[in-house]
Design an enzyme around this catalytic site. Sequence first.
Site, PDB file in Angstrom:
ATOM      1  CG  MET A  94      -3.253   5.090   1.900  1.00 40.04           C
ATOM      2  SD  MET A  94      -4.398   3.921   2.684  1.00 40.04           S
ATOM      3  CE  MET A  94      -5.191   4.980   3.896  1.00 40.04           C
ATOM      4  CB  VAL A 139      -0.882   0.022   1.278  1.00 38.92           C
ATOM      5  CG1 VAL A 139      -1.725   1.278   1.355  1.00 38.92           C
ATOM      6  CG2 VAL A 139      -1.748  -1.221   1.365  1.00 38.92           C
ATOM      7  CB  CYS A 140       2.288   3.740  -1.526  1.00 38.96           C
ATOM      8  SG  CYS A 140       1.897   3.897  -3.280  1.00 38.96           S
ATOM      9  NE  ARG A 141      -0.650  11.851  -2.361  1.00 44.43           N
ATOM     10  CZ  ARG A 141      -0.718  12.123  -3.661  1.00 44.43           C
ATOM     11  NH1 ARG A 141      -0.042  11.403  -4.526  1.00 44.43           N
ATOM     12  NH2 ARG A 141      -1.462  13.113  -4.106  1.00 44.43           N
ATOM     13  CB  SER A 171      -1.117   2.077  -6.566  1.00 48.54           C
ATOM     14  OG  SER A 171      -1.436   2.628  -7.816  1.00 48.54           O
TER      15      SER A 171
END
Length: 98
Positions: free
Chosen positions: A90, A62-64, A66
């Site tokens: 996110m 997961v990140c901000r 992708s």
Amino acid sequence: MKEISTKEVQQRLEAGEQLNLIDVREVQEVQAGHIPGIVNIPLGLIEFRMHELDRNIPYIMVCRSSARSGQATAFLESQGYEVKNMVGGMLEWEGAVE
């Protein structure tokens, strides 16, 4: 690269499934809001901390947005880990946040 949608992750968590989520954002970003139960390993540290991960367990990165999680997914996949990238990150997450 294997991918998973934010909706599928949310549905699986809400159904009580235990998922292994690795958030590769920087510590400050994670502190501002993250999916409950994640493990934070910033992208720049993945190579040095991958020994903390079990090759027999599937992970969702997961990140901000992708992009960084995509890099982490590609790297870990090349090292023999079972990983999926959470597409949309996110920015598209609509589930619970801590």
